[in-house]
Structure formats: structure tokens, C-alpha cells
Design a protein around this motif. Structure first.
Motif, PDB file in Angstrom:
ATOM      1  N   THR A 211       0.955  -1.196   0.163  1.00 58.71           N
ATOM      2  CA  THR A 211      -0.050  -0.014   0.215  1.00 58.71           C
ATOM      3  C   THR A 211       0.875   1.302   0.019  1.00 58.71           C
ATOM      4  O   THR A 211       1.496   1.626   0.827  1.00 58.71           O
ATOM      5  CB  THR A 211      -0.920   0.033   1.099  1.00 58.71           C
TER       6      THR A 211
ATOM      7  N   GLN B  10       1.528   5.124   0.632  1.00 54.39           N
ATOM      8  CA  GLN B  10       1.075   6.197   1.641  1.00 54.39           C
ATOM      9  C   GLN B  10       1.208   7.384   0.767  1.00 54.39           C
ATOM     10  O   GLN B  10       1.820   7.658  -0.250  1.00 54.39           O
ATOM     11  CB  GLN B  10       1.915   6.164   2.747  1.00 54.39           C
TER      12      GLN B  10
ATOM     13  N   THR C 133       7.551  -1.333   6.602  1.00 57.75           N
ATOM     14  CA  THR C 133       7.285  -0.008   6.196  1.00 57.75           C
ATOM     15  C   THR C 133       8.411   0.911   5.708  1.00 57.75           C
ATOM     16  O   THR C 133       9.472   0.883   6.590  1.00 57.75           O
ATOM     17  CB  THR C 133       6.688   0.784   7.507  1.00 57.75           C
TER      18      THR C 133
END
Length: 121
Positions: A52, A54, A106
């Protein structure tokens, strides 16, 4: 002729069994923070299950590192007099389900590892 003590043989068998059941060492990702890139992660771990992007340009990616097991419910043979002796087993006939093991990485906008977390689902 070598005579082996039954206790020693039993101990060796148990040690071999335990060594075979040892889980592999799970790496600690702390030392990779700040220098491990998204491209390296894809090269090492394969394409993530979920990725995903951001708003700030960072990427949150998730891999399944180990699949869980569904578990089973066995049919007990019981210990009745009508059950043949060879049906009785010392092994369990029910196995509990285990969850999938996940690794979430992340990466910052520079695509370098910013944080990581391991969890089960």
C-alpha cells in the motif's frame, strides 16, 4: 561387538527427535532499519501479499512468512472392548489450527526500511 544400553539409545532417539523439531531462527529486522530497501525486500522475500503506497510516498508491504494449518477434528476410536487393539494410537487425533505468520515492512519515501512488525492472523 558393541552393546548399547536401552536408556542411552532412548535418549539419543529423543535428542534426534527434538533436533528435528527445532524451528528455524527468525531474523531480527532492527539492524536493517535505515539501509534495507524495498527492492531488496522484494528480491529476498518475493512479491508482497499486500503493498500500500501512502500519501507521503512511503510504502507499507506485507508478506506471509509461514502458512498456518487448518487443524483437524479426529474421530476417536475409544477404548471399548469392541475396538481392535491395533486401532488405538498414542498419537493425537485432533490438531489445533495455527495462524498465518505475517511480516509487515514500512519503507520511507526514500524506499528504505523505516519500521517492521511481525504478527499472526
Amino acid at each position: 561387538m558393541i552393546i548399547v544400553n536401552n536408556r542411552l539409545l532412548s535418549l539419543l532417539g529423543t535428542l534426534l527427535l527434538l533436533a528435528g523439531c527445532a524451528t528455524p531462527e527468525i531474523p531480527n529486522w532492527d539492524h536493517r532499519v535505515g539501509n534495507y530497501t524495498y527492492n531488496q525486500a522484494v528480491q529476498d522475500l518475493g512479491v508482497p501479499q499486500h503493498s500500500t503506497p501512502q500519501k507521503d510516498g512511503s510504502i507499507m508491504a506485507e508478506w506471509i512468512t509461514q502458512r498456518g494449518t487448518p487443524g483437524t477434528i479426529g474421530v476417536s476410536q475409544g477404548n471399548t472392548s469392541s475396538t481392535p487393539a491395533f486401532w488405538n494410537s498414542p498419537l493425537p487425533d485432533t490438531f489445533h489450527a495455527t495462524a498465518d505468520q505475517h511480516l509487515q515492512l514500512t519503507f520511507g519515501s526514500d524506499h528504505k526500511l523505516k519500521s517492521w512488525v511481525r504478527f499472526e492472523r
